[in-house]
Design a protein around this motif. Structure first.
Motif, PDB file in Angstrom:
ATOM      1  N   UNK A 713       0.797  -1.224   0.000  1.00  0.00           N
ATOM      2  CA  UNK A 713       0.000   0.000   0.000  1.00  0.00           C
ATOM      3  C   UNK A 713       0.827   1.269   0.000  1.00  0.00           C
ATOM      4  N   UNK A 714       2.073   1.204   0.529  1.00  0.00           N
ATOM      5  CA  UNK A 714       2.928   2.392   0.520  1.00  0.00           C
ATOM      6  C   UNK A 714       3.198   2.851  -0.914  1.00  0.00           C
ATOM      7  N   UNK A 715       3.582   1.916  -1.791  1.00  0.00           N
ATOM      8  CA  UNK A 715       3.852   2.278  -3.184  1.00  0.00           C
ATOM      9  C   UNK A 715       2.551   2.543  -3.942  1.00  0.00           C
ATOM     10  N   UNK A 716       1.541   1.734  -3.660  1.00  0.00           N
ATOM     11  CA  UNK A 716       0.257   1.899  -4.334  1.00  0.00           C
ATOM     12  C   UNK A 716      -0.328   3.282  -4.029  1.00  0.00           C
ATOM     13  N   UNK A 717      -0.168   3.734  -2.779  1.00  0.00           N
ATOM     14  CA  UNK A 717      -0.694   5.038  -2.379  1.00  0.00           C
ATOM     15  C   UNK A 717       0.064   6.191  -3.024  1.00  0.00           C
ATOM     16  N   UNK A 718       1.336   5.979  -3.379  1.00  0.00           N
ATOM     17  CA  UNK A 718       2.108   7.025  -4.058  1.00  0.00           C
ATOM     18  C   UNK A 718       1.415   7.455  -5.347  1.00  0.00           C
ATOM     19  N   UNK A 719       0.817   6.492  -6.043  1.00  0.00           N
ATOM     20  CA  UNK A 719       0.141   6.798  -7.307  1.00  0.00           C
ATOM     21  C   UNK A 719      -1.048   7.724  -7.042  1.00  0.00           C
ATOM     22  N   UNK A 720      -1.885   7.343  -6.056  1.00  0.00           N
ATOM     23  CA  UNK A 720      -3.048   8.171  -5.721  1.00  0.00           C
ATOM     24  C   UNK A 720      -2.633   9.551  -5.230  1.00  0.00           C
ATOM     25  N   UNK A 721      -1.657   9.585  -4.329  1.00  0.00           N
ATOM     26  CA  UNK A 721      -1.290  10.854  -3.696  1.00  0.00           C
ATOM     27  C   UNK A 721      -0.739  11.849  -4.713  1.00  0.00           C
ATOM     28  N   UNK A 722       0.113  11.381  -5.609  1.00  0.00           N
ATOM     29  CA  UNK A 722       0.666  12.275  -6.629  1.00  0.00           C
ATOM     30  C   UNK A 722      -0.419  12.764  -7.584  1.00  0.00           C
ATOM     31  N   UNK A 723      -1.324  11.866  -7.950  1.00  0.00           N
ATOM     32  CA  UNK A 723      -2.407  12.239  -8.855  1.00  0.00           C
ATOM     33  C   UNK A 723      -3.282  13.312  -8.211  1.00  0.00           C
ATOM     34  N   UNK A 724      -3.621  13.126  -6.930  1.00  0.00           N
ATOM     35  CA  UNK A 724      -4.483  14.097  -6.248  1.00  0.00           C
ATOM     36  C   UNK A 724      -3.796  15.449  -6.085  1.00  0.00           C
ATOM     37  N   UNK A 725      -2.519  15.424  -5.709  1.00  0.00           N
ATOM     38  CA  UNK A 725      -1.828  16.684  -5.471  1.00  0.00           C
ATOM     39  C   UNK A 725      -1.689  17.502  -6.746  1.00  0.00           C
ATOM     40  N   UNK A 726      -1.242  16.867  -7.826  1.00  0.00           N
ATOM     41  CA  UNK A 726      -0.980  17.621  -9.052  1.00  0.00           C
ATOM     42  C   UNK A 726      -2.257  17.962  -9.819  1.00  0.00           C
ATOM     43  N   UNK A 727      -3.314  17.143  -9.690  1.00  0.00           N
ATOM     44  CA  UNK A 727      -4.554  17.442 -10.407  1.00  0.00           C
ATOM     45  C   UNK A 727      -5.433  18.419  -9.634  1.00  0.00           C
ATOM     46  N   UNK A 728      -5.261  18.492  -8.312  1.00  0.00           N
ATOM     47  CA  UNK A 728      -6.097  19.383  -7.490  1.00  0.00           C
ATOM     48  C   UNK A 728      -5.304  20.572  -6.953  1.00  0.00           C
TER      49      UNK A 728
END
Length: 759
Positions: A713-728
């Motif tokens: 989940x640590x690596x899997x969450x990196x995908x979500x977190x980066x997507x949310x930060x840069x898109x929002x």
């Protein structure tokens, strides 16, 4: 007490009065003479006054006292004392008077303080789930129920009216003293009125409460007591002890004098309230042990009572609501018992807290496996409807999945393992480190072994950062004193979230270095919660960084809300004489202030997304100031720091893959040797051999600390977190409160609700 029974004479009158001081009777002149004016004028006035007691005309001034005839004004939230007055209205001698306390009488006084008449359309008491209510505001005349207020329910200006109600426990609860004994909520008043202009109004109070009997597992009542006793001489009384435990389990009594022991759940019932932090951190080892057993006993009683309910009589209120109510008390009390193991300075307290955690964890498992509770929960119609809806959704999902013929085309390279994609980057970083090591060995005259050892890795990764980006961590630390970083972080959070943080003075804490903050809504001033900051290491303290939830933010049985309380426990370096605690850049982490309750493979997303703030130049300026002269961090140093974010990305990510692979392997095949499995993946993926003779997984807490099989989940969450930060946030502004509101109201709602409503 039966209300208005036919053909039955009441010998006694029962009245509940608010305790107030008696007042002097002074409505007319008072004299001690039998006659004061010709014609016996004074006596005539006294006889004509309906409020005058017979014979009052010859009483002395000091004897002219009267008791209050009403409650006076009682405001919502006000607590008052009262007494019961029993008066014999007959000419008979009445003996053996018994006043039952299971019945609750409520007198509600309503006053019209407007200048116009009011039509009282409805005044009713809605009882709580364990009581039935009888209105005592009517009389039986010729078989008809007639209101005591007359045919017209008008309330003239400044007039008052008393409404009386009698509450009795429902039959299924009245016979079970163990259940009814702790009930404090009796119901709420619903008042509806109309003005003379036809305007309609309504007032519904919050839940009214009574003081619960404090007899715990037993009820003690007096059976016989002498009418008179001589001063300083012994006398005999006869008591009756009733076992109120559910199921009638045996109780061992021990007689003590001058000591009162209150069970944890009973104690919490009296002090749990909205807007309060009820946590205690001064329990001794013996108190922790005793309260642990009491907590288990009291909680089990509630489960036993629910398990004994007739399956046909199970309702949401006496089953799910009762379980939810006791869970709140259980969580708060348990926090005070098992949290000290992480933070207490007392070794014996930590040991007792650890044992309490073990004991309570075993109890949790025992309660979660109770079939009687499960059967009563699934019997509820609400649960049945939910399960039916879930079943329909699953069937529709499988149907749609089977009929869907959508497909995606991937090349072989795209399907390669992530570690294969990162191999070129990892090899380049390893080559740079090897060249660095070789050069350093030659300069210092050391033998070069041509490989990266496990103990080399962190040292040379730091050297890589210094050489490639000219970032000196020791110089950088001077700009991040802990006081400045903490103030900056809290300031940014307050701006983003629309909150204000206020430090609580003289707070009750577990160590003098701990601070407590109240969290308020900046717009309304409402207190939303509190959090502790425990920043420095000490002997026996939890040696990682974590956010502990201590007191849940939830609704209490009376409808009020308990505020949330959490603790941030970290281990920054202690301040020295003339030098504050200085933080490395990787310690100025917003993630340390985050905490959510989401799906496990999403749990790291909030903290990872918040890490982006400490790589933003504007945010870093707010978090930094040189600890000596207070100068801001230079633009040149900031640029180098931000640019260094991607240093060693390949090796760091490959190491996470190694740990994820080990976690998956050990939870798939329990026969594997942990040390060998770790060594295998280090060699295959990281390219850095594990240290021979060591067993790193033995120190890998995530293997059995809640991440079991889900460390990926640590690596899997990196995908979500980066997507949310840069898109929002990056797109709309990282200090834009509206973006954060959208983030919490949409993303977090989705990821905390496995089955969204109406889906």
């Amino acid at each position: 007490m039966e209300v208005n029974p036919p053909k039955q004479e009441h010998l006694l009158a029962l009245k509940v009065m608010r305790l107030t001081k008696p007042t002097l009777f002074t409505n007319i002149p008072v004299t001690c003479e039998e006659k004061d004016l010709p014609g016996d004028l004074f006596n005539q006035l006294m006889r004509d006054d309906p409020s005058t007691v017979n014979g009052a005309e010859i009483l002395m001034l000091g004897e002219m006292l009267t008791l209050p005839q009403n409650f006076g004004n009682i405001f919502l939230g006000e607590t008052f004392s009262s007494y019961i007055s029993v008066h014999n209205d007959s000419n008979q001698v009445v003996k053996d008077i018994l006043v039952k306390t299971d019945e609750v009488f409520l007198e509600a006084q309503i006053q019209n303080i407007t200048t116009s008449p009011m039509f009282m359309e409805k005044v009713s008491l809605e009882p709580s789930i364990m009581y039935n209510v009888a209105e005592l505001n009517s009389v039986n005349q010729a078989g008809e129920c007639v209101t005591t207020f007359g045919s017209r329910a008008y309330l003239q200006p400044m007039d008052t009216r008393q409404y009386l109600y009698c509450l009795k426990p429902k039959k299924e609860f009245a016979e079970k003293a163990g259940i009814i004994k702790g009930v404090t909520v009796i119901g709420k008043l619903d008042i509806v009125w109309k003005t003379n202009l036809g305007e309609r109004g309504r007032l519904q109070t919050s839940q009214l409460q009574r003081m619960a009997p404090g007899y715990g597992d037993v009820r003690l009542s007096l059976e016989a007591i002498p009418d008179t006793v001589n001063l300083e001489e012994p006398f005999h009384i006869t008591c009756k002890i009733t076992n109120c435990r559910v199921g009638g389990s045996r109780i061992l009594f021990r007689m003590t004098l001058g000591r009162e022991e209150v069970s944890p759940l009973q104690a919490m019932s009296s002090y749990m309230a909205a807007g309060r932090n009820v946590l205690r951190w001064d329990l001794s080892p013996e108190q922790i042990k005793t309260r642990t057993e009491e907590l288990i006993s009291q909680t089990k009683q509630v489960y036993d009572a629910i398990g004994m309910l007739d399956i046909k009589e199970v309702t949401y209120e006496n089953c799910l609501q009762a379980l939810a109510d006791v869970e709140v008390k259980y969580i708060v009390e348990r926090t005070m018992l098992d949290f000290p193991q992480h933070v207490s300075s007392d070794k014996e307290v930590r040991a007792a807290s650890t044992e309490a955690d073990k004991r309570l964890s075993r109890f949790d498992i025992e309660m979660s496996m109770r079939q009687d509770i499960f059967l009563r929960v699934v019997h509820l119609k609400e649960i049945k409807a939910m399960k039916k809806r879930m079943s329909e959704l699953c069937i529709d999902f499988n149907k749609n999945l089977n009929e869907d013929d959508t497909f995606l085309v991937f090349s072989k390279a795209e399907l390669d393992d992530l570690s294969q994609k990162l191999r070129p980057l990892g090899e380049a970083e390893r080559e740079f480190i090897l060249n660095l090591k070789k050069k350093e060995c030659e300069e210092r005259g050391f033998e070069y072994d041509g490989k990266i050892n496990a103990w080399d890795l962190h040292y040379y990764m730091t050297r890589t950062e210094e050489l490639k980006y000219s970032v000196d961590q020791e110089t950088l630390k001077e700009y991040f004193p802990i006081e400045v970083v903490t103030e900056g972080l809290l300031s940014i959070y307050q701006e983003l979230l629309g909150l204000s943080f206020e430090q609580v003075t003289d707070a009750h804490v577990w160590n003098k270095s701990v601070t407590l903050y109240s969290v308020k809504d900046k717009a309304t001033g409402e207190v939303l919660g509190q959090f502790y900051l425990d920043l420095y290491p000490r002997e026996g303290k939890y040696n990682h960084a974590a956010c502990f939830g201590l007191q849940p933010g939830c609704l209490l049985p009376d409808g009020s809300r308990m505020m949330s309380v959490a603790a941030l426990v970290v281990n920054f370096s202690q301040p020295l004489a003339g030098r504050p605690s200085l933080l490395r850049h990787d310690e100025t982490d917003f993630a340390r202030f985050s905490g959510t309750n989401v799906e496990t493979d999403f749990v790291e997303v909030p903290s990872q997304m918040l890490e982006n703030w400490v790589w933003d130049a504007d945010s870093l300026r707010r978090l930094s100031k040189h600890y000596k002269h207070g100068s801001p961090i230079t633009d040149d140093l900031l640029e180098k720091l931000v640019a260094s974010r991607l240093v060693n990305t390949g090796l760091l990510t490959l190491r996470q893959i190694v740990l994820s692979k080990v976690d998956q392997s050990l939870h798939t095949n329990t026969a594997l040797d942990a040390a060998s499995e770790y060594a295998k993946y280090c060699a295959e993926i990281l390219g850095v051999a594990a240290t021979p003779g060591t067993n790193m997984p033995a120190t890998f807490g995530h293997l059995a600390g809640g991440y079991d099989g889900q460390y990926y989940g640590y690596l899997w969450s990196e995908v979500f977190s980066m997507d949310m930060f840069y898109s929002c946030f990056k797109k709309e502004g990282i200090m834009n409160p509206e973006v954060l509101y959208y983030f919490f109201s949409s993303f977090f709602y989705f990821y905390t609700c496995p089955i969204p409503p109406n889906s």
